[in-house]
Design a protein around this motif. Structure first.
Motif, PDB file in Angstrom:
ATOM      1  N   VAL A 277      10.710 145.296  46.092  1.00  0.00           N
ATOM      2  CA  VAL A 277      10.676 146.518  45.284  1.00  0.00           C
ATOM      3  C   VAL A 277      11.737 146.476  44.190  1.00  0.00           C
ATOM      4  CG1 VAL A 277      10.927 149.034  45.294  1.00  0.00           C
ATOM      5  CG2 VAL A 277       9.746 147.879  47.185  1.00  0.00           C
ATOM      6  N   LEU A 278      12.991 146.198  44.569  1.00  0.00           N
ATOM      7  CA  LEU A 278      14.077 146.174  43.592  1.00  0.00           C
ATOM      8  C   LEU A 278      13.860 145.072  42.558  1.00  0.00           C
ATOM      9  CD1 LEU A 278      16.777 147.205  42.582  1.00  0.00           C
ATOM     10  CD2 LEU A 278      17.914 145.664  44.201  1.00  0.00           C
ATOM     11  N   SER A 279      13.414 143.906  42.997  1.00  0.00           N
ATOM     12  CA  SER A 279      13.178 142.789  42.082  1.00  0.00           C
ATOM     13  C   SER A 279      12.118 143.142  41.047  1.00  0.00           C
ATOM     14  CB  SER A 279      12.734 141.556  42.880  1.00  0.00           C
ATOM     15  OG  SER A 279      12.410 140.489  42.017  1.00  0.00           O
ATOM     16  N   THR A 280      11.051 143.806  41.488  1.00  0.00           N
ATOM     17  CA  THR A 280       9.965 144.172  40.579  1.00  0.00           C
ATOM     18  C   THR A 280      10.405 145.245  39.595  1.00  0.00           C
ATOM     19  OG1 THR A 280       8.355 143.666  42.317  1.00  0.00           O
ATOM     20  CG2 THR A 280       7.570 144.946  40.446  1.00  0.00           C
ATOM     21  N   LEU A 281      11.063 146.278  40.100  1.00  0.00           N
ATOM     22  CA  LEU A 281      11.521 147.366  39.219  1.00  0.00           C
ATOM     23  C   LEU A 281      12.522 146.852  38.197  1.00  0.00           C
ATOM     24  CD1 LEU A 281      11.957 150.281  41.793  1.00  0.00           C
ATOM     25  CD2 LEU A 281      10.050 149.870  40.229  1.00  0.00           C
ATOM     26  N   ARG A 282      13.393 145.963  38.630  1.00  0.00           N
ATOM     27  CA  ARG A 282      14.404 145.400  37.722  1.00  0.00           C
ATOM     28  C   ARG A 282      13.742 144.598  36.602  1.00  0.00           C
ATOM     29  NH1 ARG A 282      18.428 142.668  41.166  1.00  0.00           N
ATOM     30  NH2 ARG A 282      16.701 141.235  41.592  1.00  0.00           N
ATOM     31  N   TYR A 283      12.764 143.770  36.959  1.00  0.00           N
ATOM     32  CA  TYR A 283      12.095 142.947  35.945  1.00  0.00           C
ATOM     33  C   TYR A 283      11.309 143.816  34.968  1.00  0.00           C
ATOM     34  CZ  TYR A 283       9.862 138.772  34.026  1.00  0.00           C
ATOM     35  OH  TYR A 283       9.441 137.768  33.196  1.00  0.00           O
ATOM     36  N   CYS A 284      10.681 144.871  35.484  1.00  0.00           N
ATOM     37  CA  CYS A 284       9.966 145.805  34.603  1.00  0.00           C
ATOM     38  C   CYS A 284      10.939 146.507  33.659  1.00  0.00           C
ATOM     39  CB  CYS A 284       9.187 146.825  35.431  1.00  0.00           C
ATOM     40  SG  CYS A 284       7.718 146.138  36.244  1.00  0.00           S
ATOM     41  N   LEU A 285      12.148 146.789  34.154  1.00  0.00           N
ATOM     42  CA  LEU A 285      13.178 147.381  33.291  1.00  0.00           C
ATOM     43  C   LEU A 285      13.495 146.449  32.129  1.00  0.00           C
ATOM     44  CD1 LEU A 285      15.378 149.577  32.782  1.00  0.00           C
ATOM     45  CD2 LEU A 285      16.894 148.214  34.252  1.00  0.00           C
ATOM     46  N   TYR A 286      13.634 145.156  32.417  1.00  0.00           N
ATOM     47  CA  TYR A 286      13.900 144.176  31.359  1.00  0.00           C
ATOM     48  C   TYR A 286      12.763 144.172  30.328  1.00  0.00           C
ATOM     49  CZ  TYR A 286      17.111 142.175  34.890  1.00  0.00           C
ATOM     50  OH  TYR A 286      18.081 141.979  35.822  1.00  0.00           O
ATOM     51  N   ILE A 287      11.542 144.111  30.840  1.00  0.00           N
ATOM     52  CA  ILE A 287      10.379 144.009  29.950  1.00  0.00           C
ATOM     53  C   ILE A 287      10.260 145.223  29.037  1.00  0.00           C
ATOM     54  CG2 ILE A 287       7.846 144.034  29.896  1.00  0.00           C
ATOM     55  CD1 ILE A 287       7.872 142.222  32.349  1.00  0.00           C
ATOM     56  N   PHE A 288      10.367 146.418  29.616  1.00  0.00           N
ATOM     57  CA  PHE A 288      10.154 147.619  28.805  1.00  0.00           C
ATOM     58  C   PHE A 288      11.374 147.965  27.959  1.00  0.00           C
ATOM     59  CE2 PHE A 288       6.723 148.034  31.900  1.00  0.00           C
ATOM     60  CZ  PHE A 288       5.661 148.266  31.027  1.00  0.00           C
ATOM     61  N   ALA A 289      12.536 147.432  28.294  1.00  0.00           N
ATOM     62  CA  ALA A 289      13.687 147.554  27.400  1.00  0.00           C
ATOM     63  C   ALA A 289      13.421 146.777  26.112  1.00  0.00           C
ATOM     64  CB  ALA A 289      14.954 147.038  28.079  1.00  0.00           C
ATOM     65  N   VAL A 290      12.784 145.621  26.242  1.00  0.00           N
ATOM     66  CA  VAL A 290      12.401 144.839  25.060  1.00  0.00           C
ATOM     67  C   VAL A 290      11.330 145.574  24.261  1.00  0.00           C
ATOM     68  CG1 VAL A 290      11.420 142.665  24.222  1.00  0.00           C
ATOM     69  CG2 VAL A 290      12.930 142.656  26.222  1.00  0.00           C
ATOM     70  N   VAL A 291      10.282 146.018  24.937  1.00  0.00           N
ATOM     71  CA  VAL A 291       9.137 146.652  24.276  1.00  0.00           C
ATOM     72  C   VAL A 291       9.552 147.922  23.531  1.00  0.00           C
ATOM     73  CG1 VAL A 291       6.925 147.821  24.658  1.00  0.00           C
ATOM     74  CG2 VAL A 291       7.460 145.703  25.904  1.00  0.00           C
ATOM     75  N   LEU A 292      10.365 148.754  24.171  1.00  0.00           N
ATOM     76  CA  LEU A 292      10.704 150.064  23.600  1.00  0.00           C
ATOM     77  C   LEU A 292      11.859 150.015  22.603  1.00  0.00           C
ATOM     78  CD1 LEU A 292      10.467 152.278  26.818  1.00  0.00           C
ATOM     79  CD2 LEU A 292       8.790 152.102  24.981  1.00  0.00           C
ATOM     80  N   PHE A 293      12.798 149.084  22.809  1.00  0.00           N
ATOM     81  CA  PHE A 293      14.039 149.171  22.048  1.00  0.00           C
ATOM     82  C   PHE A 293      14.421 147.910  21.277  1.00  0.00           C
ATOM     83  CE2 PHE A 293      14.763 151.925  25.903  1.00  0.00           C
ATOM     84  CZ  PHE A 293      14.439 153.118  25.257  1.00  0.00           C
ATOM     85  N   TYR A 294      13.518 146.960  21.125  1.00  0.00           N
ATOM     86  CA  TYR A 294      13.928 145.733  20.430  1.00  0.00           C
ATOM     87  C   TYR A 294      14.336 146.008  18.991  1.00  0.00           C
ATOM     88  CZ  TYR A 294       9.457 145.340  17.885  1.00  0.00           C
ATOM     89  OH  TYR A 294       8.386 145.559  17.054  1.00  0.00           O
ATOM     90  N   ARG A 295      13.767 147.050  18.386  1.00  0.00           N
ATOM     91  CA  ARG A 295      14.143 147.379  17.002  1.00  0.00           C
ATOM     92  C   ARG A 295      15.485 148.091  16.923  1.00  0.00           C
ATOM     93  NH1 ARG A 295       9.237 148.724  12.869  1.00  0.00           N
ATOM     94  NH2 ARG A 295       7.958 146.913  13.336  1.00  0.00           N
ATOM     95  N   LYS A 296      15.998 148.505  18.044  1.00  0.00           N
ATOM     96  CA  LYS A 296      17.316 149.147  18.072  1.00  0.00           C
ATOM     97  C   LYS A 296      18.436 148.109  18.111  1.00  0.00           C
ATOM     98  CE  LYS A 296      15.667 153.328  18.233  1.00  0.00           C
ATOM     99  NZ  LYS A 296      15.830 154.256  17.074  1.00  0.00           N
ATOM    100  N   CYS A 297      18.068 146.867  18.332  1.00  0.00           N
ATOM    101  CA  CYS A 297      19.062 145.794  18.358  1.00  0.00           C
ATOM    102  C   CYS A 297      19.345 145.333  16.927  1.00  0.00           C
ATOM    103  CB  CYS A 297      18.548 144.623  19.194  1.00  0.00           C
ATOM    104  SG  CYS A 297      19.631 143.175  19.201  1.00  0.00           S
ATOM    105  N   ASP A 298      20.596 145.389  16.539  1.00  0.00           N
ATOM    106  CA  ASP A 298      20.993 144.916  15.208  1.00  0.00           C
ATOM    107  C   ASP A 298      21.239 143.414  15.300  1.00  0.00           C
ATOM    108  OD1 ASP A 298      21.882 144.708  12.594  1.00  0.00           O
ATOM    109  OD2 ASP A 298      23.925 145.241  13.107  1.00  0.00           O
ATOM    110  N   PHE A 299      20.282 142.642  14.854  1.00  0.00           N
ATOM    111  CA  PHE A 299      20.347 141.187  15.008  1.00  0.00           C
ATOM    112  C   PHE A 299      21.613 140.607  14.396  1.00  0.00           C
ATOM    113  CE2 PHE A 299      19.656 136.828  13.828  1.00  0.00           C
ATOM    114  CZ  PHE A 299      18.961 136.284  14.902  1.00  0.00           C
ATOM    115  N   GLU A 300      21.943 141.081  13.214  1.00  0.00           N
ATOM    116  CA  GLU A 300      23.095 140.539  12.483  1.00  0.00           C
ATOM    117  C   GLU A 300      24.390 140.715  13.277  1.00  0.00           C
ATOM    118  OE1 GLU A 300      23.713 140.305   7.661  1.00  0.00           O
ATOM    119  OE2 GLU A 300      23.064 142.177   8.593  1.00  0.00           O
ATOM    120  N   PHE A 301      24.535 141.869  13.861  1.00  0.00           N
ATOM    121  CA  PHE A 301      25.713 142.170  14.672  1.00  0.00           C
ATOM    122  C   PHE A 301      25.658 141.408  15.997  1.00  0.00           C
ATOM    123  CE2 PHE A 301      27.616 145.261  17.816  1.00  0.00           C
ATOM    124  CZ  PHE A 301      28.932 145.015  17.487  1.00  0.00           C
ATOM    125  N   GLY A 302      24.476 141.392  16.608  1.00  0.00           N
ATOM    126  CA  GLY A 302      24.298 140.750  17.907  1.00  0.00           C
ATOM    127  C   GLY A 302      24.492 139.244  17.872  1.00  0.00           C
TER     128      GLY A 302
END
Length: 412
Positions: free
Chosen positions: A101-126
């Motif tokens: 359960v924890l492994s699945t929820l954690r991986y889904c958190l990673y995936i949807f963090a990318v999907v929802l917020f990848y444009r919030k990452c400032d590439f130049e700064f990062g």
């Protein structure tokens, strides 16, 4: 306020970097590092804990959702893979397949963090943070190597007073085998993890850095670090990246200095590998002896035999038995096959295909290829690696969009 200050203020505002977004960008860059340390809850890392908090804060502050047409095909494919995992996870719970359960929820958190917020990452700064860390860790790996050779002592790879998620690596330090066959890891569990952390910035240097001397000095340090670490997977990443680099460059635009420096890097690397008995084992690890598959390659691909010989039924073959349902080691490719089935593997491969075909820059395409390659030899992509890799891949164009118009308005 001066014109230069006003310009910087407008550029920063245009990039949309709030304090939350800035924290998110920093977290993405350091995520593979902080994911080593335990948050005090079993199998929950400091990285997971910080990401969960940041995810909620950004979700609350999110003003509007991106339209379907604004998402690249790679992001849409990643979202589809996440949705597939959630749906099959529910059925795996009902069927009691021992899905974690924890492994699945954690991986889904990673995936949807990318999907929802990848444009919030400032590439130049990062990329500045990622680059600084990559160079510092690479230098530390070289220091670890020569320190061990000179004094026979091992410099620490972790912060002593902090607990790590995987205690097995701490126990391994206490064994004679660890000291006899020591390989520097920087600040990671294994040399392979260090090499994979270098992947994004190494690709950025090859395909984006314009200053020749700066580029090759940094490339040389990273290659030196990977060679000193003895990571066969890292050496393979370096060779694959160089191959893509020269294939992607039109012959007319190739500079002789590139060839000269690359030849020097390869020559020095080969000399070090062949002259040091402990590092010369990299070749044996890759190809084995007497025509037999080596241990390094064998344990990565024996999981394929386990999957094919495992009689789990048609449903498990098609949809998998879920993340964490097996304690055996699987590389990313075979882990997806085991956990999510053949259909899940098709969703997984579609991420790479759609990303490669929809993204336009050489850096993005080359990095997608490199991440796909290491999926066959390592597990990081089906762990926290998916967050760092794909956010940097997908956020790359954002530093160019509209900047010229903004600068034009400032100058007027």
């Amino acid at each position: 306020m001066s014109g230069a200050q006003e310009k910087r203020k407008i550029d920063w505002a245009y990039a949309g970097v709030s304090n939350t977004n800035k924290c998110f960008t920093i977290l993405v860059a350091v995520f593979p590092i902080v994911s080593i340390y335990s948050a005090g809850i079993q199998q929950l890392s400091v990285g997971d804990f910080l990401l969960a908090i940041t995810f909620v804060l950004m979700l609350v502050k999110r003003r509007k959702s991106l339209k379907e047409s604004e998402l690249t095909r790679g992001v849409l494919s990643l979202r589809a893979f996440g949705a597939y995992i959630i749906v099959t996870f529910l059925f795996q719970l009902i069927l009691s397949t021992n899905v974690g359960v924890l492994s699945t929820l954690r991986y889904c958190l990673y995936i949807f963090a990318v999907v929802l917020f990848y444009r919030k990452c400032d590439f130049e700064f990062g990329i500045k943070i990622l680059g600084g860390l990559t160079m510092a860790i690479s230098l530390y790996v070289v220091v670890q190597y020569f320190y061990f050779k000179a004094l026979g002592s091992i410099l620490p790879w972790r912060i002593p007073f902090l607990g790590v998620v995987d205690d097995a690596f701490v126990l391994k330090e206490q064994g004679a085998f660890y000291h006899q066959y020591y390989r520097p890891t920087g600040i990671f569990y294994e040399p392979t993890h260090y090499a994979q952390y270098c992947l994004i910035y190494f690709s950025y240097l090859l395909f984006c850095e314009k200053k020749i001397q700066k580029k090759w000095a940094k490339v040389l340090l990273i290659v030196a670090g990977i060679v000193c670490s003895g990571s066969s997977a890292g050496l393979f990443i370096v060779c694959a990246a160089f191959a893509i680099y020269f294939i992607s460059k039109p012959t007319a635009n190739k500079k002789s200095i590139d060839y000269l420096i690359l030849l020097s890097v390869v020559s020095v690397g080969c000399f070090v590998l062949l002259s040091d008995s402990s590092l010369a084992g990299i070749w044996t690890k890759l190809v084995g002896t007497d025509g037999e598959m080596s241990a390094s390659v064998g344990y990565r691909f024996n999981s394929a035999n386990d999957f094919l010989s495992d009689e789990r039924g048609l449903l498990a073959f098609l949809f998998g038995t879920g993340r964490g349902s097996s304690s055996a080691y699987y590389t990313a490719f075979f882990y997806v096959l085991f956990s999510h089935g053949v259909i899940g593997l098709l969703f997984f491969l579609r991420i790479f295909l759609s990303s490669f075909t929809s993204l336009k820059t050489v850096f993005q395409r080359a990095t997608v290829i490199l991440v796909l390659i290491i999926s066959f030899g390592s597990e990081m992509v089906v762990n926290f690696g998916i967050l760092t890799y794909f956010i940097f891949i997908f956020s790359y164009p954002s530093i160019f969009e509209g900047r010229e118009e903004i600068r034009g308005l400032i100058e007027k």
